[in-house]
Write a protein that holds these residues in place. Structure first.
Motif, mmCIF file in Angstrom:
data_model
loop_
_atom_site.group_PDB
_atom_site.id
_atom_site.type_symbol
_atom_site.label_atom_id
_atom_site.label_comp_id
_atom_site.label_asym_id
_atom_site.label_seq_id
_atom_site.Cartn_x
_atom_site.Cartn_y
_atom_site.Cartn_z
ATOM 1 N N ASP A 1 49.314 47.778 36.618
ATOM 2 C CA ASP A 1 49.043 48.137 35.226
ATOM 3 C C ASP A 1 48.213 47.071 34.529
ATOM 4 O O ASP A 1 47.411 47.368 33.659
ATOM 5 C CB ASP A 1 50.349 48.331 34.454
ATOM 6 N N ASP A 2 48.425 45.821 34.904
ATOM 7 C CA ASP A 2 47.718 44.708 34.296
ATOM 8 C C ASP A 2 46.790 44.064 35.319
ATOM 9 O O ASP A 2 46.950 44.245 36.523
ATOM 10 C CB ASP A 2 48.716 43.653 33.792
ATOM 11 N N SER A 3 45.856 43.289 34.838
ATOM 12 C CA SER A 3 44.938 42.581 35.717
ATOM 13 C C SER A 3 45.696 41.536 36.530
ATOM 14 O O SER A 3 46.491 40.771 35.971
ATOM 15 C CB SER A 3 43.846 41.888 34.911
ATOM 16 N N PRO A 4 45.445 41.472 37.839
ATOM 17 C CA PRO A 4 46.088 40.424 38.630
ATOM 18 C C PRO A 4 45.410 39.067 38.442
ATOM 19 O O PRO A 4 45.853 38.065 38.998
ATOM 20 C CB PRO A 4 45.922 40.928 40.066
ATOM 21 N N GLY A 5 44.327 39.025 37.687
ATOM 22 C CA GLY A 5 43.641 37.772 37.434
ATOM 23 C C GLY A 5 42.712 37.354 38.560
ATOM 24 O O GLY A 5 42.255 36.218 38.593
ATOM 25 N N ILE A 6 42.428 38.268 39.464
ATOM 26 C CA ILE A 6 41.498 38.001 40.561
ATOM 27 C C ILE A 6 40.530 39.171 40.672
ATOM 28 O O ILE A 6 40.778 40.245 40.127
ATOM 29 C CB ILE A 6 42.231 37.795 41.910
ATOM 30 N N LYS A 7 39.450 38.937 41.383
ATOM 31 C CA LYS A 7 38.454 39.995 41.616
ATOM 32 C C LYS A 7 38.267 40.147 43.120
ATOM 33 O O LYS A 7 38.599 39.245 43.890
ATOM 34 C CB LYS A 7 37.143 39.630 40.942
ATOM 35 N N PRO A 8 37.709 41.270 43.564
ATOM 36 C CA PRO A 8 37.458 41.446 44.997
ATOM 37 C C PRO A 8 36.626 40.297 45.553
ATOM 38 O O PRO A 8 35.758 39.749 44.857
ATOM 39 C CB PRO A 8 36.690 42.768 45.058
ATOM 40 N N ASP A 9 36.905 39.939 46.811
ATOM 41 C CA ASP A 9 36.171 38.828 47.418
ATOM 42 C C ASP A 9 35.389 39.217 48.663
ATOM 43 O O ASP A 9 34.627 38.416 49.179
ATOM 44 C CB ASP A 9 37.105 37.666 47.736
ATOM 45 N N ARG A 10 35.567 40.464 49.159
ATOM 46 C CA ARG A 10 34.809 40.883 50.339
ATOM 47 C C ARG A 10 34.996 42.377 50.594
ATOM 48 O O ARG A 10 35.946 42.984 50.113
ATOM 49 C CB ARG A 10 35.246 40.099 51.569
ATOM 50 N N HIS A 11 34.085 42.914 51.377
ATOM 51 C CA HIS A 11 34.193 44.274 51.908
ATOM 52 C C HIS A 11 34.485 44.119 53.398
ATOM 53 O O HIS A 11 33.859 43.283 54.069
ATOM 54 C CB HIS A 11 32.870 45.033 51.747
#
Length: 136
Positions: A78-88
């Motif tokens: 529901d909330d942002s985990p505070g991280i963004k994707p780092d790879r595919h």
């Protein structure tokens, strides 16, 4: 962001974004009795790929019993985990109708194996998708 066939089927989209979790930082507060599991046929070696989902709404869930490290589908938060994707990952399975349009690193199965294990994928390994299970 995983592009393998199984994660695409699980998510119903072009990839499945997952958040890695260390078990000591995780606590399931309620609903354990609602979590069901489906173990897909084995592609390479045991254990099987297991999908966990809520038997009430069908949403993917974390596993009901966690190991030291596991993943949670990012869309559940529901909330942002505070991280963004780092790879595919598993990019060789990206469907023709999808285009990876960001600058994140992209790894095929062979490249990911080398990254995770520090050695090449055994040469006899045939790259398969879940469509290939009956032909294994």
């Amino acid at each position: 962001m995983c592009h393998c066939n199984r994660c695409r089927k699980k998510s119903g989209s072009s990839n499945l974004s997952m958040v890695g979790v260390v078990a000591e930082d995780y606590q399931l507060l309620c609903g354990k009795e609602q979590i069901c599991a489906y173990s897909a046929p084995i592609l390479y070696a045991a254990p099987a790929y297991t999908s966990y989902f809520c038997k009430t709404c069908g949403s993917p869930t974390p596993p009901d019993v966690v190991s030291d490290f596991f993943e949670i589908p990012a869309g559940l938060l529901d909330d942002s985990p505070g991280i963004k994707p780092d790879r595919h990952i598993f990019t060789e399975f990206t469907p023709e109708w999808d285009e990876i349009s960001d600058e994140l690193p992209q790894y095929t199965l062979k490249q990911l194996y080398r990254l995770r294990h520090g050695k090449d994928l055994p040469p006899e390994t045939k790259i398969k998708s879940h469509y290939d299970v009956d032909n294994a």
